[in-house]
Scaffold this motif. Structure first.
Motif, PDB file in Angstrom:
ATOM      1  N   GLU A   8       0.994  -1.131   0.030  1.00 48.19           N
ATOM      2  CA  GLU A   8       0.061  -0.002  -0.287  1.00 48.19           C
ATOM      3  C   GLU A   8       0.924   1.444  -0.047  1.00 48.19           C
ATOM      4  OE1 GLU A   8      -2.223  -0.232   3.555  1.00 48.19           O
ATOM      5  OE2 GLU A   8      -3.437  -2.002   2.928  1.00 48.19           O
ATOM      6  N   ALA A   9       0.214   2.367  -0.303  1.00 45.64           N
ATOM      7  CA  ALA A   9       1.114   3.561  -0.540  1.00 45.64           C
ATOM      8  C   ALA A   9       1.590   4.001   0.902  1.00 45.64           C
ATOM      9  CB  ALA A   9       0.388   4.713  -1.181  1.00 45.64           C
ATOM     10  N   SER A  10       2.611   4.283   1.269  1.00 46.08           N
ATOM     11  CA  SER A  10       3.074   4.637   2.436  1.00 46.08           C
ATOM     12  C   SER A  10       2.380   6.019   2.985  1.00 46.08           C
ATOM     13  CB  SER A  10       4.625   4.865   2.548  1.00 46.08           C
ATOM     14  OG  SER A  10       5.405   3.999   1.975  1.00 46.08           O
ATOM     15  N   SER A  11       1.736   5.594   4.064  1.00 42.82           N
ATOM     16  CA  SER A  11       0.904   6.683   5.001  1.00 42.82           C
ATOM     17  C   SER A  11       2.030   7.497   5.706  1.00 42.82           C
ATOM     18  CB  SER A  11       0.015   6.081   5.748  1.00 42.82           C
ATOM     19  OG  SER A  11       0.689   5.275   6.935  1.00 42.82           O
ATOM     20  N   ALA A  12       1.518   8.707   6.140  1.00 39.09           N
ATOM     21  CA  ALA A  12       2.385   9.763   6.826  1.00 39.09           C
ATOM     22  C   ALA A  12       2.554   9.137   8.104  1.00 39.09           C
ATOM     23  CB  ALA A  12       1.662  10.966   6.933  1.00 39.09           C
ATOM     24  N   ALA A  13       1.653   8.202   8.864  1.00 37.59           N
ATOM     25  CA  ALA A  13       1.843   7.853  10.129  1.00 37.59           C
ATOM     26  C   ALA A  13       3.065   6.685   9.888  1.00 37.59           C
ATOM     27  CB  ALA A  13       0.502   7.289  10.657  1.00 37.59           C
ATOM     28  N   ALA A  22       4.568  -1.282   0.262  1.00 38.06           N
ATOM     29  CA  ALA A  22       4.591  -0.980  -0.935  1.00 38.06           C
ATOM     30  C   ALA A  22       3.726  -2.065  -1.848  1.00 38.06           C
ATOM     31  CB  ALA A  22       6.023  -1.202  -1.671  1.00 38.06           C
ATOM     32  N   ARG A  23       3.186  -1.956  -2.806  1.00 37.12           N
ATOM     33  CA  ARG A  23       2.390  -2.858  -3.616  1.00 37.12           C
ATOM     34  C   ARG A  23       2.773  -3.374  -4.695  1.00 37.12           C
ATOM     35  NH1 ARG A  23      -2.982  -3.746  -3.131  1.00 37.12           N
ATOM     36  NH2 ARG A  23      -3.516  -1.621  -2.055  1.00 37.12           N
ATOM     37  N   PRO A  24       3.084  -4.645  -5.149  1.00 30.01           N
ATOM     38  CA  PRO A  24       3.743  -5.228  -5.935  1.00 30.01           C
ATOM     39  C   PRO A  24       2.921  -4.705  -7.479  1.00 30.01           C
ATOM     40  CG  PRO A  24       3.248  -6.829  -4.602  1.00 30.01           C
ATOM     41  CD  PRO A  24       2.653  -5.881  -3.946  1.00 30.01           C
ATOM     42  N   ILE A  25       3.554  -4.262  -8.352  1.00 29.62           N
ATOM     43  CA  ILE A  25       2.980  -4.047  -9.634  1.00 29.62           C
ATOM     44  C   ILE A  25       2.864  -5.060 -10.387  1.00 29.62           C
ATOM     45  CG2 ILE A  25       4.058  -1.714  -9.729  1.00 29.62           C
ATOM     46  CD1 ILE A  25       6.042  -2.549 -11.912  1.00 29.62           C
ATOM     47  N   GLY A  26       3.321  -6.405 -10.138  1.00 26.36           N
ATOM     48  CA  GLY A  26       2.866  -7.662 -10.951  1.00 26.36           C
ATOM     49  C   GLY A  26       3.805  -8.596 -10.307  1.00 26.36           C
TER      50      GLY A  26
END
Length: 259
Positions: A8-13, A22-26
């Motif tokens: 997942e996109a890194s959150s500020a927290a 991070a999320r695999p793109i494939g």
């Protein structure tokens, strides 16, 4: 598809705590179905092939178009693949490691490309063979089948080292204790390979599979433990739909006895 940490996109927290997601793109499709026998660098096996189909079109925080995202990538000859070492479990991370080609010598982990790192992230330079829609075709790949890919970046010579003035490398890379091996195929193994060629999934032909086997074995895929303590035993590994059995002989010869 392998189990990997959710991306997942890194959150500020999370960033404030020093953690990033991070999320695999494939996930790569390669002929290396297990860690054993997978080349340690892409340049070791230029005959290897792989495909990456982007999976970025759905889910939270996405909305990207795979085909559009790959436009003009085919203008480049090579790319960097940023990936996750998803099979190592990170249970063997140590400050000093024994690179296989150093035959037992220890060096600091950050002076090596060991997969056992504080963060299981790898980087490989591969050749781009073509782009079709949302899929990239590569060769010269050193990654196991199902590897999660985090990013793909084009190789740019002026920025990526081609024009460095006198780059320096560690002396063990100039004269490694384990030289390249001479690879032989018995007549039986050659005949078996020809008979099994129609079943190949990615390598497609007996000629390409034979070249890949030769390239892998020339660089000696065995671990330090196997080389030092089990040298008299037959060594087996898988490639695409094939299983190869190899004997390592005196004089630096790797002989493929069965396929």
């Amino acid at each position: 598809e392998p189990d990997v940490p959710s991306v997942e996109a890194s959150s500020a927290a999370a960033a404030s705590e020093g953690e990033f997601r991070a999320r695999p793109i494939g996930f790569l499709r390669t002929p290396f179905v297990e860690k054993n026998g997978t080349p340690r660098q892409g340049c070791v096996c230029p005959s290897s092939v792989a495909t990456l189909r982007l999976e970025i079109g759905g889910g939270k925080g996405s909305g990207l178009n795979g085909s559009h995202s790959l436009e003009c990538l085919s203008s480049f000859s090579h790319a960097w693949i940023l990936f996750v070492f998803h099979l190592n479990g990170n249970q063997a991370t140590k400050s000093k490691v024994q690179p296989p080609r150093l035959d037992g010598q220890k060096v600091g982990l950050f002076a090596t490309r060991t997969p056992h790192r504080p963060n299981p992230i790898g980087l490989s330079l591969v050749k781009i063979d073509g782009v079709e829609g949302d899929t990239i075709h590569f060769s010269g790949v050193d990654l196991v089948d199902g590897t999660p890919v985090l990013d793909v970046k084009p190789y740019v010579p002026f920025a990526d080292g081609h024009q460095l003035a006198g780059p320096r490398v560690a002396p063990w890379l100039a004269t490694m204790p384990t030289p390249d091996l001479k690879v032989e195929f018995t007549p039986e193994a050659d005949a078996q390979l020809e008979a099994l060629a129609p079943s190949l999934r990615l390598l497609k032909s007996a000629e390409r599979a034979r070249a890949a086997l030769r390239e892998i074995l020339q660089a000696d895929p065995r671990s330090v433990h196997w080389r030092q303590n089990r040298a008299d035993l037959e060594y087996g590994f898988s490639l695409d739909t094939l299983n190869a059995v190899v004997s390592f002989l005196d004089g630096g010869v790797a002989r493929v006895t069965q396929v």
